[in-house]
Structures are given as structure tokens and as C-alpha cells.
Scaffold this motif. Structure first.
Motif, PDB file in Angstrom:
ATOM      1  N   ILE A  28      11.251 -19.668 -72.750  1.00  0.00           N
ATOM      2  CA  ILE A  28      12.322 -20.450 -72.138  1.00  0.00           C
ATOM      3  C   ILE A  28      12.412 -20.149 -70.639  1.00  0.00           C
ATOM      4  O   ILE A  28      12.488 -21.052 -69.806  1.00  0.00           O
ATOM      5  CB  ILE A  28      13.667 -20.136 -72.816  1.00  0.00           C
ATOM      6  CG1 ILE A  28      13.594 -20.420 -74.317  1.00  0.00           C
ATOM      7  CG2 ILE A  28      14.799 -20.941 -72.174  1.00  0.00           C
ATOM      8  CD1 ILE A  28      14.822 -19.984 -75.082  1.00  0.00           C
ATOM      9  N   ILE A  29      12.401 -18.854 -70.333  1.00  0.00           N
ATOM     10  CA  ILE A  29      12.415 -18.393 -68.942  1.00  0.00           C
ATOM     11  C   ILE A  29      11.131 -17.604 -68.694  1.00  0.00           C
ATOM     12  O   ILE A  29      11.041 -16.435 -69.068  1.00  0.00           O
ATOM     13  CB  ILE A  29      13.643 -17.498 -68.648  1.00  0.00           C
ATOM     14  CG1 ILE A  29      14.940 -18.174 -69.089  1.00  0.00           C
ATOM     15  CG2 ILE A  29      13.677 -17.123 -67.169  1.00  0.00           C
ATOM     16  CD1 ILE A  29      15.283 -19.424 -68.316  1.00  0.00           C
ATOM     17  N   PRO A  30      10.105 -18.223 -68.128  1.00  0.00           N
ATOM     18  CA  PRO A  30       8.825 -17.537 -67.923  1.00  0.00           C
ATOM     19  C   PRO A  30       9.000 -16.266 -67.088  1.00  0.00           C
ATOM     20  O   PRO A  30       9.898 -16.187 -66.236  1.00  0.00           O
ATOM     21  CB  PRO A  30       7.986 -18.574 -67.167  1.00  0.00           C
ATOM     22  CG  PRO A  30       8.609 -19.885 -67.521  1.00  0.00           C
ATOM     23  CD  PRO A  30      10.078 -19.614 -67.647  1.00  0.00           C
ATOM     24  N   PRO A  31       8.169 -15.258 -67.338  1.00  0.00           N
ATOM     25  CA  PRO A  31       8.264 -13.990 -66.600  1.00  0.00           C
ATOM     26  C   PRO A  31       8.202 -14.213 -65.087  1.00  0.00           C
ATOM     27  O   PRO A  31       7.386 -14.996 -64.598  1.00  0.00           O
ATOM     28  CB  PRO A  31       7.044 -13.206 -67.088  1.00  0.00           C
ATOM     29  CG  PRO A  31       6.792 -13.745 -68.460  1.00  0.00           C
ATOM     30  CD  PRO A  31       7.128 -15.211 -68.383  1.00  0.00           C
ATOM     31  N   ASN A  32       9.089 -13.516 -64.378  1.00  0.00           N
ATOM     32  CA  ASN A  32       9.115 -13.597 -62.923  1.00  0.00           C
ATOM     33  C   ASN A  32       9.736 -12.312 -62.384  1.00  0.00           C
ATOM     34  O   ASN A  32      10.164 -11.437 -63.146  1.00  0.00           O
ATOM     35  CB  ASN A  32       9.893 -14.837 -62.453  1.00  0.00           C
ATOM     36  CG  ASN A  32      11.300 -14.857 -63.010  1.00  0.00           C
ATOM     37  OD1 ASN A  32      12.146 -14.061 -62.602  1.00  0.00           O
ATOM     38  ND2 ASN A  32      11.560 -15.757 -63.962  1.00  0.00           N
ATOM     39  N   PHE A  33       9.821 -12.207 -61.074  1.00  0.00           N
ATOM     40  CA  PHE A  33      10.319 -10.976 -60.462  1.00  0.00           C
ATOM     41  C   PHE A  33      11.803 -10.736 -60.751  1.00  0.00           C
ATOM     42  O   PHE A  33      12.293  -9.625 -60.608  1.00  0.00           O
ATOM     43  CB  PHE A  33      10.073 -10.996 -58.952  1.00  0.00           C
ATOM     44  CG  PHE A  33       8.638 -10.765 -58.571  1.00  0.00           C
ATOM     45  CD1 PHE A  33       8.047  -9.523 -58.749  1.00  0.00           C
ATOM     46  CD2 PHE A  33       7.870 -11.802 -58.055  1.00  0.00           C
ATOM     47  CE1 PHE A  33       6.726  -9.295 -58.411  1.00  0.00           C
ATOM     48  CE2 PHE A  33       6.530 -11.596 -57.720  1.00  0.00           C
ATOM     49  CZ  PHE A  33       5.955 -10.339 -57.900  1.00  0.00           C
ATOM     50  N   ASN A  34      12.527 -11.778 -61.157  1.00  0.00           N
ATOM     51  CA  ASN A  34      13.939 -11.610 -61.498  1.00  0.00           C
ATOM     52  C   ASN A  34      14.135 -10.718 -62.721  1.00  0.00           C
ATOM     53  O   ASN A  34      15.237 -10.202 -62.945  1.00  0.00           O
ATOM     54  CB  ASN A  34      14.592 -12.976 -61.751  1.00  0.00           C
ATOM     55  CG  ASN A  34      14.771 -13.772 -60.479  1.00  0.00           C
ATOM     56  OD1 ASN A  34      14.882 -13.195 -59.390  1.00  0.00           O
ATOM     57  ND2 ASN A  34      14.779 -15.095 -60.586  1.00  0.00           N
ATOM     58  N   TYR A  35      13.082 -10.567 -63.514  1.00  0.00           N
ATOM     59  CA  TYR A  35      13.175  -9.705 -64.701  1.00  0.00           C
ATOM     60  C   TYR A  35      13.610  -8.291 -64.330  1.00  0.00           C
ATOM     61  O   TYR A  35      14.305  -7.624 -65.094  1.00  0.00           O
ATOM     62  CB  TYR A  35      11.822  -9.642 -65.416  1.00  0.00           C
ATOM     63  CG  TYR A  35      11.575 -10.774 -66.398  1.00  0.00           C
ATOM     64  CD1 TYR A  35      12.095 -12.045 -66.182  1.00  0.00           C
ATOM     65  CD2 TYR A  35      10.813 -10.562 -67.539  1.00  0.00           C
ATOM     66  CE1 TYR A  35      11.844 -13.080 -67.078  1.00  0.00           C
ATOM     67  CE2 TYR A  35      10.571 -11.579 -68.448  1.00  0.00           C
ATOM     68  CZ  TYR A  35      11.083 -12.845 -68.211  1.00  0.00           C
ATOM     69  OH  TYR A  35      10.844 -13.861 -69.102  1.00  0.00           O
ATOM     70  N   PHE A  36      13.190  -7.817 -63.162  1.00  0.00           N
ATOM     71  CA  PHE A  36      13.543  -6.451 -62.753  1.00  0.00           C
ATOM     72  C   PHE A  36      15.048  -6.306 -62.548  1.00  0.00           C
ATOM     73  O   PHE A  36      15.602  -5.233 -62.760  1.00  0.00           O
ATOM     74  CB  PHE A  36      12.800  -6.074 -61.462  1.00  0.00           C
ATOM     75  CG  PHE A  36      11.327  -5.874 -61.659  1.00  0.00           C
ATOM     76  CD1 PHE A  36      10.844  -4.717 -62.256  1.00  0.00           C
ATOM     77  CD2 PHE A  36      10.420  -6.841 -61.257  1.00  0.00           C
ATOM     78  CE1 PHE A  36       9.475  -4.522 -62.444  1.00  0.00           C
ATOM     79  CE2 PHE A  36       9.052  -6.653 -61.439  1.00  0.00           C
ATOM     80  CZ  PHE A  36       8.586  -5.500 -62.040  1.00  0.00           C
ATOM     81  N   SER A  37      15.705  -7.409 -62.165  1.00  0.00           N
ATOM     82  CA  SER A  37      17.160  -7.348 -61.955  1.00  0.00           C
ATOM     83  C   SER A  37      17.920  -7.289 -63.276  1.00  0.00           C
ATOM     84  O   SER A  37      19.108  -6.946 -63.298  1.00  0.00           O
ATOM     85  CB  SER A  37      17.623  -8.556 -61.136  1.00  0.00           C
ATOM     86  OG  SER A  37      17.441  -9.763 -61.859  1.00  0.00           O
ATOM     87  N   TYR A  38      17.246  -7.643 -64.382  1.00  0.00           N
ATOM     88  CA  TYR A  38      17.890  -7.587 -65.689  1.00  0.00           C
ATOM     89  C   TYR A  38      18.128  -6.138 -66.140  1.00  0.00           C
ATOM     90  O   TYR A  38      19.050  -5.858 -66.901  1.00  0.00           O
ATOM     91  CB  TYR A  38      17.020  -8.245 -66.769  1.00  0.00           C
ATOM     92  CG  TYR A  38      16.730  -9.713 -66.614  1.00  0.00           C
ATOM     93  CD1 TYR A  38      17.472 -10.527 -65.761  1.00  0.00           C
ATOM     94  CD2 TYR A  38      15.710 -10.296 -67.353  1.00  0.00           C
ATOM     95  CE1 TYR A  38      17.185 -11.884 -65.651  1.00  0.00           C
ATOM     96  CE2 TYR A  38      15.415 -11.647 -67.256  1.00  0.00           C
ATOM     97  CZ  TYR A  38      16.145 -12.433 -66.403  1.00  0.00           C
ATOM     98  OH  TYR A  38      15.860 -13.770 -66.303  1.00  0.00           O
ATOM     99  N   ILE A  39      17.252  -5.252 -65.710  1.00  0.00           N
ATOM    100  CA  ILE A  39      17.178  -3.905 -66.307  1.00  0.00           C
ATOM    101  C   ILE A  39      18.151  -2.942 -65.633  1.00  0.00           C
ATOM    102  O   ILE A  39      18.189  -2.829 -64.406  1.00  0.00           O
ATOM    103  CB  ILE A  39      15.736  -3.372 -66.210  1.00  0.00           C
ATOM    104  CG1 ILE A  39      14.794  -4.294 -67.013  1.00  0.00           C
ATOM    105  CG2 ILE A  39      15.650  -1.946 -66.757  1.00  0.00           C
ATOM    106  CD1 ILE A  39      13.325  -3.957 -66.855  1.00  0.00           C
ATOM    107  N   ASP A  40      18.906  -2.256 -66.450  1.00  0.00           N
ATOM    108  CA  ASP A  40      19.847  -1.238 -65.964  1.00  0.00           C
ATOM    109  C   ASP A  40      19.103   0.102 -65.888  1.00  0.00           C
ATOM    110  O   ASP A  40      19.070   0.863 -66.852  1.00  0.00           O
ATOM    111  CB  ASP A  40      21.040  -1.146 -66.918  1.00  0.00           C
ATOM    112  CG  ASP A  40      22.102  -0.169 -66.428  1.00  0.00           C
ATOM    113  OD1 ASP A  40      21.812   0.599 -65.492  1.00  0.00           O
ATOM    114  OD2 ASP A  40      23.202  -0.154 -66.997  1.00  0.00           O
TER     115      ASP A  40
END
Length: 370
Positions: A28-40
């Protein structure tokens, strides 16, 4: 390390589920650099450091020594069961419920056999499991979801303790009442317990590192400073610890962060959860915990409400109920069934009955206290 992760994935349903959920949302949401902002990363770093330190303390046999010492100080069966249950209850506040059960359930099985109360093993281990799950709710480091929610809530340490104190005290009182009501007070003697020699220098080393983690949890020391300090210190002292901790828990968090970060981008899902969770944080988190366990429930629901206090209460109470409501409960189940496979049905019945009793009791406490 890869073999260990693969092995844990086969045995850990939550890890496998979190991985599949993360992969599914990537379509649904292809991997991108925003993934890093998801992680605590704050939560992950503190979990990693705490696991290293607690494993180091465990290998020094400190917990075995403490358990043996306390057991030899009592002369009756009721006193021994009280010690087993509250050793788990109190230790889980500092070393997490999972670790407390891994350490003390085998010890409890051994002791209960020795005092001739084999038929009460399902009850005793159930009470120890409940004690681990409920004792751990008192502190931010008692279990993984508390550590995460504590960081999200912006609560001070004292505020967190005050929030969970009524439920912790109520749980302790009910545990005492059940033990006095169900355990006969026979005289026994366990004075000949095997002596354990402690390495005091090593214990001081690990407890010193543990203190730095507590300071990081309280926000006094930055988490990245603790990561460097703990990692460098343990590399120089016992680098084998890096191969012996449970990395599956860390990967479970990473996968869940990705899953939750992705579904937050879907407007329909966002609207559904916001409507379902708002003003029902405690009941929603208790219900979700029964289905997906309280750690994933905490990570999922925290994205849809600002009432983090409600989630803290709900996910901790939600650790009661089904066998998967708290993954720590599965640890006890596996340890009992491995040694007593014929007691599978009896253990599940006893576990379900007393978990429901505690859940109803603490839910009533919440209703009255609110």
C-alpha cells in the motif's frame, strides 16, 4: 544470530504476525525514507540495553541466589508459595515479566515438587504468571509496552508510578488472599538448598549499567549516550552477551512500527480507529490485547488517541485473559507443558479461570477509582 532469529520466528507468533503485517502494508505504501521516521529508536535502544544488562545479571546467578536465600528463610508451604509468587511479582518490575518468568517458573516447579505439592503446580504457576504480568505494570521498564507508552505519554516517573499504584496494590492483595485461601500451611524444611557463590565485582558492574538505563528512562541521560556506554562496557567485559539476548522482540517492534506507520497513511483506516478508540481507550486496549497481545495493541492504538494514560492502564490489565494477551504467559505455559504434558488441559482451565477473576476484579477497581 540469524539462526537464533529464525528459530524464534518459528516459535514466536507475534513476531511472525508483525512481519507479515509490515510486508502486507508495503504494497500500500511502498518502502521509502519516511520509514525511518516511523521507528521509535528511543524505545528500541533502551530495550536493547536492558536486555543485555539483565542477561548479564542472570548469568551471574544472582536471581537463583536470591530465590534460594528467601526460600530457606521459611518453614511452611504457604510461606514458600508466597515467596515464589511475590519474587516474580517484584522482580518483574525491574527485569520485565518475560525474564522474571523465564528465571523463576523453572525454580518454582522444582521447589513445589520438593515440598510435595505437585498437584498444585497448575495453580502455583498460574499465580506466578499473573504476578509477573501484574507486577510488571507498576514501572515503565516492567514490560515493553510500558517503556514505549511512557515515552509517548511525557509522564514523569513518579506520575507513572502513581497511575499504576492502585492496580498494583489491588493485584497484590488479591494474590495474598488467594494463596491464603487455597494453600494449606504445612511445615517443611528446605534448609539444604544448594549454595551459590556470587561474583560481587561483576554484579556491581551490571547494576551500575542498570542504573544508567534507569536514568535514561527518566530522561536524565540521553538514550544514545547509554547505548554507547552499555555497548562499549559489555564488549570489553563479556561480548558473548550480544549473541544471547532475544533479538526477536526488537524486530517485532520494528515490524510493528512499519505496519502502524503505513496504515496511518490510509484515511479510511485512520478514521475507523479514531472513532473506535476515542473515549474507550481502556476497554479498546483490553479487547485488542486478547487478540493480538498487549505489546502490539499498545503500539497500534497509541496512534489514534492522545489519552496515553488510558492505554497504559488498558494494555496492562489486558495482559490478563487469553494465553496470548501477554506473550509472557506463553513462556509459563511452554515450561509447564514441556515437563508435564499430561496437564495441558488442567493448566489451561486453571489459567483461564484465575485470569478472568483478576481481570474482572481489576476492571472493577478501575471503574470505582475513576
Amino acid at each position: 544470530m540469524i539462526k537464533r532469529i529464525t528459530s524464534n520466528a518459528k516459535e514466536d507468533g507475534v513476531l511472525t504476525l508483525s512481519f507479515l503485517l509490515a510486508i502486507g502494508t508495503m504494497f500500500i505504501i511502498p518502502p521509502n525514507f519516511n520509514y525511518f521516521s516511523y521507528i521509535d529508536f528511543h524505545t528500541l535502544i533502551l530495550l536493547f540495553c536492558l536486555m543485555l544488562i539483565v542477561e548479564g545479571i542472570r548469568q551471574q546467578q544472582f536471581f537463583d541466589y536470591l530465590g534460594n536465600y528467601l526460600i530457606t528463610q521459611t518453614k511452611n508451604t504457604r510461606g514458600i508459595i508466597l515467596i515464589l509468587v511475590f519474587l516474580t511479582f517484584i522482580s518483574s518490575m525491574l527485569i520485565t515479566n518475560d525474564v522474571a518468568l523465564i528465571i523463576f517458573v523453572p525454580f518454582g516447579l522444582l521447589i513445589v515438587e520438593r515440598i510435595g505439592m505437585r498437584t498444585l503446580i497448575p495453580l502455583v504457576i498460574t499465580l506466578m504468571t499473573i504476578a509477573g504480568n501484574l507486577g510488571s505494570m507498576f514501572t515503565p521498564i516492567g514490560n515493553p509496552q510500558n517503556l514505549y507508552l511512557f515515552a509517548q505519554s511525557q509522564l514523569k516517573l513518579l506520575e507513572f508510578l502513581q497511575l499504576m499504584l492502585p492496580y498494583t496494590l489491588a493485584a497484590a492483595i488479591l494474590l495474598v488472599m488467594l494463596i491464603y485461601g487455597r494453600i494449606k500451611n504445612n511445615t517443611i524444611d528446605l534448609a539444604n538448598t544448594e549454595e551459590i557463590m556470587l561474583k560481587r565485582t561483576q554484579l556491581i558492574f551490571y547494576f551500575g549499567l542498570f542504573l544508567t538505563c534507569l536514568l535514561a528512562v527518566s530522561g536524565i541521560i540521553p538514550h544514545y549516550v547509554v547505548l554507547v556506554l552499555v555497548s562499549v562496557s559489555i564488549l570489553g567485559n563479556n561480548r558473548r552477551l550480544f549473541k544471547q539476548i532475544d533479538y526477536s522482540l526488537l524486530f517485532t517492534f520494528v515490524f510493528l512500527f512499519i505496519f502502524i506507520g503505513n496504515i496511518k497513511q490510509v484515511d479510511v483506516v485512520q478514521a475507523f480507529f479514531e472513532k473506535s478508540v476515542a473515549h474507550h481507550e481502556v476497554s479498546a486496549s483490553i479487547f485488542a490485547s486478547q487478540l493480538i497481545s498487549n505489546v502490539p495493541a499498545a503500539l497500534l492504538l497509541s496512534s489514534y488517541t492522545e489519552n496515553i494514560k488510558g492505554l497504559i492502564i488498558g494494555t496492562n490489565l489486558g495482559g490478563l485473559g487469553t494465553l496470548i494477551a501477554s506473550m509472557a504467559s506463553l513462556i509459563s505455559y511452554k515450561l509447564v507443558i514441556k515437563q508435564y504434558p499430561e496437564w495441558r488441559k488442567k493448566y489451561l482451565f486453571v489459567f483461564a479461570f484465575y485470569n478472568i477473576v483478576f481481570l474482572i476484579f481489576l476492571w472493577l477497581i478501575f471503574t470505582v477509582y475513576q
